[in-house]
Design a protein around this motif. Structure first.
Motif, PDB file in Angstrom:
ATOM      1  N   VAL A  74      -7.584 -19.472 -23.480  1.00 25.90           N
ATOM      2  CA  VAL A  74      -6.449 -19.054 -22.653  1.00 25.90           C
ATOM      3  C   VAL A  74      -5.310 -18.523 -23.518  1.00 25.90           C
ATOM      4  N   SER A  75      -5.055 -19.170 -24.642  1.00 28.28           N
ATOM      5  CA  SER A  75      -3.957 -18.732 -25.509  1.00 28.28           C
ATOM      6  C   SER A  75      -4.165 -17.294 -25.979  1.00 28.28           C
ATOM      7  N   ALA A  76      -5.409 -16.961 -26.362  1.00 31.90           N
ATOM      8  CA  ALA A  76      -5.710 -15.594 -26.791  1.00 31.90           C
ATOM      9  C   ALA A  76      -5.586 -14.624 -25.628  1.00 31.90           C
ATOM     10  N   LEU A  77      -5.992 -15.066 -24.444  1.00 30.55           N
ATOM     11  CA  LEU A  77      -5.896 -14.226 -23.257  1.00 30.55           C
ATOM     12  C   LEU A  77      -4.444 -13.890 -22.947  1.00 30.55           C
ATOM     13  N   LEU A  78      -3.578 -14.881 -23.076  1.00 35.35           N
ATOM     14  CA  LEU A  78      -2.163 -14.655 -22.766  1.00 35.35           C
ATOM     15  C   LEU A  78      -1.525 -13.676 -23.745  1.00 35.35           C
ATOM     16  N   ARG A  79      -1.982 -13.706 -24.983  1.00 41.27           N
ATOM     17  CA  ARG A  79      -1.413 -12.782 -25.962  1.00 41.27           C
ATOM     18  C   ARG A  79      -1.859 -11.338 -25.710  1.00 41.27           C
TER      19      ARG A  79
END
Length: 280
Positions: free
Chosen positions: A181-186
């Protein structure tokens, strides 16, 4: 009239309409103010560094857009908020006044897919502005994501967005196991740019403490900067952000500065209106 002084939230060039909306939302909406004369608007915007020609052009443009209603009293033109403007400003005020404007439930996301012809660039721009205010970031062409549960009907309320509802699909979603999710948000948001906006806001408005005078300009600048920050930060879940994320400090500082500035600015506006009434 002098423009904003160093330390009074000076960070970016603000468009006259941004300043005018901040002024109207902070001091005019749901107040007992009568329609304001052109002189009052020129005084307020002039003290914010807006030239008279630009101020008059902004009043005319907002009247054409249906945000202001112009009336004439002899040689004096007056402007009041239209019902559409009042509705828009009240909706914004809910988020502006929220004690936790950057907080959403962790694990819930709204996905939106829509397609709009390139020929409708005017509408595409309005849609993107609405989506940004509602907390959406673009994952890829035509696919947007926002934290929490977003009321899409409210986002696209208004006759100008009637055709969007037929070409848009929205889903409430949760990430599947294994999704980074963290990579997706970036992909959807520039996290460091959001942090920089918060840090800039905090630096500017902490330095406002202890200042006196210029109440309306300072409150208007505070409102404009806060609205810009609300457009920039969608309120991503804390579990996907660094532990020292500055959003809570920004929210606390905004409320502190607003609570100090607003009573003085309201009193100053009443004096300005009394002075203006004496010139009729």
């Amino acid at each position: 009239m002098s423009g904003p002084r160093e330390g009074e939230g000076v960070r970016r060039n603000r468009r006259p309409q941004q300043l005018l909306l901040a002024f109207l939302g902070s001091l005019v909406l749901d107040s007992d103010c009568p329609p304001l004369s052109t002189r009052v608007f020129l005084h307020v915007l002039g003290d914010l560094g807006v030239a008279e020609a630009a101020a008059r052009a902004t009043l005319a443009r907002m009247t054409r857009k249906g945000m202001l209603e112009r009336t004439q009293e002899g040689r004096t033109a007056r402007y009041g908020l239209t019902p559409a403007a009042e509705k828009l400003l009240r909706q914004a005020k809910e988020r502006v006044n929220s004690p936790r404007p950057f907080t959403h439930a962790d694990g819930e996301w709204t996905l939106l897919s829509y397609s709009m012809p390139e020929s409708r660039r005017d509408l595409r721009h309005q849609i993107r502005a609405r989506l940004a205010w509602a907390g959406f970031g673009g994952l890829r062409d035509g696919l947007w994501i926002a934290p929490g549960r977003v009321d899409i009907a409210e986002v696209f309320a208004g006759e100008q967005f009637a055709e969007v509802t037929g070409v848009a699909d929205a889903f409430l979603a949760a990430p599947m196991s294994g999704t980074d999710v963290s990579a997706l948000l970036r992909k959807a948001w520039d996290i460091e740019a959001i942090r920089a906006e918060h840090e800039s806001f905090i630096a500017a408005w902490r330095s406002d403490r202890g200042r006196k005078g210029r109440w309306i300009p300072r409150l208007t600048l505070l409102g404009a900067d806060w609205l810009q920050l609300l457009r920039t930060d969608p309120g991503l879940p804390a579990s996907h952000l660094p532990g020292d994320w500055p959003a809570p400090d920004s929210a606390e500082l905004y409320r502190e500065r607003f609570d100090e500035l607003e009573p003085h600015a309201s009193a100053w506006l009443r004096e300005l209106l009394q002075s203006d009434a004496g010139r009729r």
